[in-house]
Every structure is written in structure tokens, then in C-alpha cells.
Design a protein around this motif. Sequence first.
Motif, PDB file in Angstrom:
ATOM      1  N   SER A  38      39.774   1.375 134.814  1.00 15.82           N
ATOM      2  CA  SER A  38      38.935   1.354 136.013  1.00 15.82           C
ATOM      3  C   SER A  38      39.030  -0.017 136.659  1.00 15.82           C
ATOM      4  O   SER A  38      39.262  -1.015 135.982  1.00 15.82           O
ATOM      5  CB  SER A  38      37.491   1.705 135.664  1.00 15.82           C
ATOM      6  OG  SER A  38      36.948   0.720 134.831  1.00 15.82           O
ATOM      7  N   THR A  39      38.867  -0.036 137.973  1.00 11.76           N
ATOM      8  CA  THR A  39      38.910  -1.307 138.705  1.00 11.76           C
ATOM      9  C   THR A  39      37.542  -1.572 139.326  1.00 11.76           C
ATOM     10  O   THR A  39      36.776  -0.651 139.582  1.00 11.76           O
ATOM     11  CB  THR A  39      39.950  -1.267 139.839  1.00 11.76           C
ATOM     12  OG1 THR A  39      39.643  -0.181 140.715  1.00 11.76           O
ATOM     13  CG2 THR A  39      41.346  -1.120 139.314  1.00 11.76           C
ATOM     14  N   HIS A  40      37.296  -2.837 139.577  1.00 15.64           N
ATOM     15  CA  HIS A  40      36.006  -3.245 140.109  1.00 15.64           C
ATOM     16  C   HIS A  40      36.231  -4.448 141.026  1.00 15.64           C
ATOM     17  O   HIS A  40      36.977  -5.357 140.673  1.00 15.64           O
ATOM     18  CB  HIS A  40      35.088  -3.599 138.937  1.00 15.64           C
ATOM     19  CG  HIS A  40      33.713  -3.944 139.362  1.00 15.64           C
ATOM     20  ND1 HIS A  40      33.258  -5.235 139.383  1.00 15.64           N
ATOM     21  CD2 HIS A  40      32.704  -3.165 139.809  1.00 15.64           C
ATOM     22  CE1 HIS A  40      32.008  -5.230 139.830  1.00 15.64           C
ATOM     23  NE2 HIS A  40      31.648  -3.995 140.097  1.00 15.64           N
ATOM     24  N   THR A  41      35.591  -4.425 142.183  1.00 19.42           N
ATOM     25  CA  THR A  41      35.779  -5.522 143.136  1.00 19.42           C
ATOM     26  C   THR A  41      34.600  -6.479 143.069  1.00 19.42           C
ATOM     27  O   THR A  41      33.448  -6.046 143.027  1.00 19.42           O
ATOM     28  CB  THR A  41      35.895  -4.951 144.566  1.00 19.42           C
ATOM     29  OG1 THR A  41      37.021  -4.091 144.611  1.00 19.42           O
ATOM     30  CG2 THR A  41      36.069  -6.059 145.592  1.00 19.42           C
ATOM     31  N   VAL A  56      39.914  -8.195 142.415  1.00 17.61           N
ATOM     32  CA  VAL A  56      39.782  -6.917 141.715  1.00 17.61           C
ATOM     33  C   VAL A  56      40.025  -7.141 140.234  1.00 17.61           C
ATOM     34  O   VAL A  56      41.040  -7.717 139.846  1.00 17.61           O
ATOM     35  CB  VAL A  56      40.783  -5.889 142.287  1.00 17.61           C
ATOM     36  CG1 VAL A  56      40.713  -4.580 141.529  1.00 17.61           C
ATOM     37  CG2 VAL A  56      40.523  -5.659 143.766  1.00 17.61           C
ATOM     38  N   GLY A  84      42.409  -4.561 146.850  1.00 18.88           N
ATOM     39  CA  GLY A  84      41.197  -3.738 146.882  1.00 18.88           C
ATOM     40  C   GLY A  84      41.289  -2.555 147.829  1.00 18.88           C
ATOM     41  O   GLY A  84      40.624  -1.548 147.646  1.00 18.88           O
ATOM     42  N   LEU A 121      44.459   4.396 142.781  1.00 19.31           N
ATOM     43  CA  LEU A 121      43.324   3.464 142.836  1.00 19.31           C
ATOM     44  C   LEU A 121      42.018   4.147 143.239  1.00 19.31           C
ATOM     45  O   LEU A 121      40.967   3.846 142.699  1.00 19.31           O
ATOM     46  CB  LEU A 121      43.621   2.317 143.803  1.00 19.31           C
ATOM     47  CG  LEU A 121      44.683   1.324 143.328  1.00 19.31           C
ATOM     48  CD1 LEU A 121      44.751   0.153 144.292  1.00 19.31           C
ATOM     49  CD2 LEU A 121      44.389   0.813 141.929  1.00 19.31           C
ATOM     50  N   HIS A 122      42.084   5.092 144.186  1.00 19.06           N
ATOM     51  CA  HIS A 122      40.833   5.705 144.630  1.00 19.06           C
ATOM     52  C   HIS A 122      40.141   6.468 143.504  1.00 19.06           C
ATOM     53  O   HIS A 122      38.930   6.617 143.506  1.00 19.06           O
ATOM     54  CB  HIS A 122      41.076   6.645 145.822  1.00 19.06           C
ATOM     55  CG  HIS A 122      41.828   7.883 145.463  1.00 19.06           C
ATOM     56  ND1 HIS A 122      43.202   7.962 145.534  1.00 19.06           N
ATOM     57  CD2 HIS A 122      41.406   9.070 144.995  1.00 19.06           C
ATOM     58  CE1 HIS A 122      43.569   9.167 145.136  1.00 19.06           C
ATOM     59  NE2 HIS A 122      42.509   9.857 144.811  1.00 19.06           N
ATOM     60  N   ASP A 133      38.560   3.470 140.985  1.00 16.50           N
ATOM     61  CA  ASP A 133      37.806   2.339 141.525  1.00 16.50           C
ATOM     62  C   ASP A 133      36.309   2.571 141.364  1.00 16.50           C
ATOM     63  O   ASP A 133      35.791   3.585 141.834  1.00 16.50           O
ATOM     64  CB  ASP A 133      38.159   2.169 143.009  1.00 16.50           C
ATOM     65  CG  ASP A 133      37.567   0.898 143.584  1.00 16.50           C
ATOM     66  OD1 ASP A 133      37.260  -0.022 142.798  1.00 16.50           O
ATOM     67  OD2 ASP A 133      37.413   0.827 144.812  1.00 16.50           O
ATOM     68  N   GLN A 134      35.642   1.649 140.695  1.00 16.42           N
ATOM     69  CA  GLN A 134      34.189   1.734 140.555  1.00 16.42           C
ATOM     70  C   GLN A 134      33.567   0.955 141.697  1.00 16.42           C
ATOM     71  O   GLN A 134      33.480  -0.275 141.647  1.00 16.42           O
ATOM     72  CB  GLN A 134      33.740   1.156 139.225  1.00 16.42           C
ATOM     73  CG  GLN A 134      34.058   2.081 138.069  1.00 16.42           C
ATOM     74  CD  GLN A 134      33.483   1.582 136.773  1.00 16.42           C
ATOM     75  OE1 GLN A 134      33.277   0.384 136.580  1.00 16.42           O
ATOM     76  NE2 GLN A 134      33.220   2.505 135.865  1.00 16.42           N
ATOM     77  N   SER A 164      32.957  -5.243 148.786  1.00 14.80           N
ATOM     78  CA  SER A 164      34.188  -4.457 148.818  1.00 14.80           C
ATOM     79  C   SER A 164      35.125  -5.016 149.874  1.00 14.80           C
ATOM     80  O   SER A 164      34.674  -5.547 150.880  1.00 14.80           O
ATOM     81  CB  SER A 164      33.864  -3.001 149.155  1.00 14.80           C
ATOM     82  OG  SER A 164      35.036  -2.294 149.474  1.00 14.80           O
TER      83      SER A 164
END
Length: 450
Positions: A167-170, A183, A237, A265-266, A269-270, A295
Amino acid sequence: MTVPPTVHRAGDPGKRRAPGTGQQRGAEAGPDLIAMAPTLLMLLGATAILRADALPDTNSSLLPPVNFTVQVTGLAQVLLSWAPNPDQEQRSVRLGYHVRIRGPEEEDYQTRNTESKRVTTLHGGLRASVRTIPWEHPAAPASRWVSAELPAPPGSPGTSAANLTCSTHTAGSPGTRSRPYQVSLRCSWRAGEAAPEDTRYSLYYRYGSRTEECQEYRQDGLRRNVACWFPRTAIDGKGRDWLAVLVNGSSARAAIRPLDRLFALHAIDQVNPPGNVTAEMEGTRLSIEWEKPVSAFPAHCFDYEVKIHSTGTGYFQTGKMTTNKFTSTISDVSKYCVEVRAAVSSVCRETGLWSEWSEPIYVGNERTPWTEWYLISLVAATCSAFSLLLACKTCHLWTKLFPPVPAPKSNIKDFATTADYEKTGSGETESEIISYVEEQGLEALEDLVF
Ligand SMILES: *[C@@H]1O[C@H](CO)[C@@H](O)[C@H](O)[C@H]1NC(C)=O
Ligand SMILES: *[C@@H]1O[C@H](CO)[C@@H](O)[C@H](O)[C@H]1NC(C)=O
Ligand SMILES: *[C@@H]1O[C@H](CO)[C@@H](O)[C@H](O)[C@H]1NC(C)=O
């Protein structure tokens, strides 16, 4: 009965092609082909006529490309390349190529180039084929296929990492103007059931042309790496590229089979929850406002959902909107809990996940009347004031009853004593220090007053 699908599924597309079906697709002839025999016969007739009309100079068939290779150029990335057949006689028709990839993801496409970069997972190996086609006459016969194969990487069965998820987080990175957002990436997996105890898994990710190895791992009970965290990455991001992740490993007892995976990514993405949620109640009008989440996406890219509920009255309301304001009319006097969450809208990216709900905020009054609260606080205030007074009296009385022993006047010595006490550090000693200091203070005060 629909004719075109039948034609697509027919064997060699070069021989059986309906007029107007430009796609160069083909697969094994299925059992339904036999059922369709009369239709096919009719189509074959039509194709034969078309061929004769449209391509008078294709009496000899096309030759397949040469020097076809599949080369790994990066993590979950290959380059297919080939050359036109040097023996292919020059002709008036332009040539193109039909490429077919049989891997975990299947691809089938046409190109005029002689190389093609593809993003695909490679842990299961890959088989690709290419053939020459007449570019402007899709109905004309193609050459035969040439194929190349990339074997699956070696390793014992059951040793590869399993259930890899990321999972990714910005986060905002204030002070960096060129990249105001960064990110982070978090991945976790399970050790394969046949992975020896000494297995050392390593994780790499590739985004665009950048590949990085993980530096911060978390381990399972057997001290094998099973999770990884990148505080900052090269991931954009707002990006649309695939994120490629590889977990390989080493062990003295077995060859560890690598595992690679592609993530959109969508889908991973958290999104952050909206910021600075405020709610205000004026009579029966409840207005709620918030700010866009942290974001890289601009403000117009978000959908929001608001949730209002009251445990007292059982009231529950949700609303979806694209603005960052919401008003509602509420009839009951009660205390309301307000939460808001966000998602990147389909205007800016493929639909992904909702964020967490924002921290709940409360608005409105409990049914308890104000006067009751007022009384309670008044009583509480009086009590504490009274006890404070009492405490002071007691100290004073205490010092009167037990006049302090005349203390040594040397300040340096006092300090030394206090310091010694503090070093011992027990609870008792601490209180001793306090009383000692107080006595000194009171003595000084009395000296001053009397
Ligand atoms: C195919 O590869 C061989 C060997 O590398 C080379 O000599 C030859 O020129 C290549 N053919 C074409 C058409 O590129
Ligand atoms: C892990 O992956 C295996 C197959 O690779 C699957 O059968 C299993 O349900 C997964 N377990 C979890 C917890 O996701
Ligand atoms: C794991 O993959 C990386 C990147 O492809 C490579 O540099 C490394 O040598 C591999 N390690 C093992 C143990 O195969």
C-alpha cells in the motif's frame, strides 16, 4: 447466432477471415466451430473473393521476422525485439507485426516497430511469439509465428514469498518546492511454507526507471523478513504507471524462488482523510466543512462522504458530495458525532479506496440541561478551593507546632544535601526533599513577615 465471434475463434486467421474483421486474433478451433460449419463455409467463400480482389500481388506468403529475442530490462519488464526477414522480397504492401505474449498476463497486439517494451510479471516465465502481417490488409495471410521463451527463475517449490500485498501513502514534505508530497510504500508477505528458517527475503520495487531495495524490514517469529517499509519512494502520487515489486531471497539450504507482482496505484493508495473538519450548529442547521486530504491531487479530484450520528436519538445520516461543505437540518436537540472520508474521484483517476474516517468531532448538546452542568462545576470548584485553603492552614499549623530545627546557613551545604537525597531516588526520599525545601521556604517567609 452471431457470426463475428465465430470467425475470431477460427484457427488460422490468415485462411479464414471475414471481410471487415481487422483484428489479428486467433486461437484453437473450439467444438462450437463444428456446429458453425455451414456459416464458415459461406465465410470462406467470401474471404477467398476478398483476397483475390484486394491483394493481387500476394501470391507468395510472408516470411516471419528473424532474431526474435526476449530480454529482461528491469524488474517485471522485458524488451521484445526482432528484425524484418532479410529474404522478404520488397513489395507494395507495408509490413507490420503481430505480437502475442503468453505469461501470467496475456497480451495480443500489432505494431509496426521491431521492438516492444512490456511490463509483466516474470516469476512464472514468459513465452512470446511474433509474425509478419500485411499492415494495411488485415485480411491477407500472415507469416508463420516465431517464438522465444524466458524460463521461470529457478528455486525450490514453496520457497517463494506468498500473499504479497502493498500500500502507498502520501505525506506532505514541507520545504521541498519541487516535490511537495512524498509517497511511502509498505509491503508485507508470508514466508513460503517450504522456506528454510535461514531464508533471507529481500524486497525491491520499481517505479518508472527507478529501482530501490528495501532498507527497513520487519521479521516473523523465525527472524525472516516478512514486511518492508520505504519512508519515501520515487512513486509519483498522481502517477498511472504500474508499481512493480519483487521479493527474492537466499538461504544456505535451498534456492529461494523469487516472486514479482504488479500493482495499480489507484488500487493500493491509502488516501488520507480530509483535514480540519469543523462542525457548527445554529438552531437546527448543522454545517460541516473540511479541507482536501494531504495529496498530490488538486481539490477538484475528490469525492467525500459525511456521516452524522447520534447515540442519544439513534439518528444516522450519510451524504456523498464533491464539495467540501455540507449542511443538514436536524430537528432533535442532541449531541452529534460527525465524520468525513475522502476518495480520489474518477474525474482524476480510476476509482480506488475510501480513506479512513476523519477523527470524530462532536457538535450540539447532550439532553442534560446546562444548569445541571453549571451546578456540578460550581460544586467542584468550591470543593477544590476549600481543600486548598484547608491544606494551607494545616501546613501553617504544622510549622507552628514543630518549629523547624535551625538549619545551617551555608547555601552550598544545603544544595549538597538536596543533591544527595535526589540521587537515592526512592519515593520516600523525594517527599523528604520536598518537606525540607518547604521548611526552608516557610522559615524564610516567617523571617520576612515577623
Ligand atoms: C541476426 O543476428 C545475427 C547474429 O547476431 C546477425 O549476424 C544478423 O545480422 C542478424 N540479422 C538481422 C536481419 O538483423
Ligand atoms: C495466501 O495465498 C494463498 C495462495 O497463494 C491463498 O490460498 C490464501 O488464501 C492466501 N492467504 C491469505 C491470508 O490471504
Ligand atoms: C534479487 O533481485 C535483485 C534485483 O533484481 C538482484 O540484484 C539480487 O541479486 C537478487 N538477489 C538474489 C538473492 O537473487
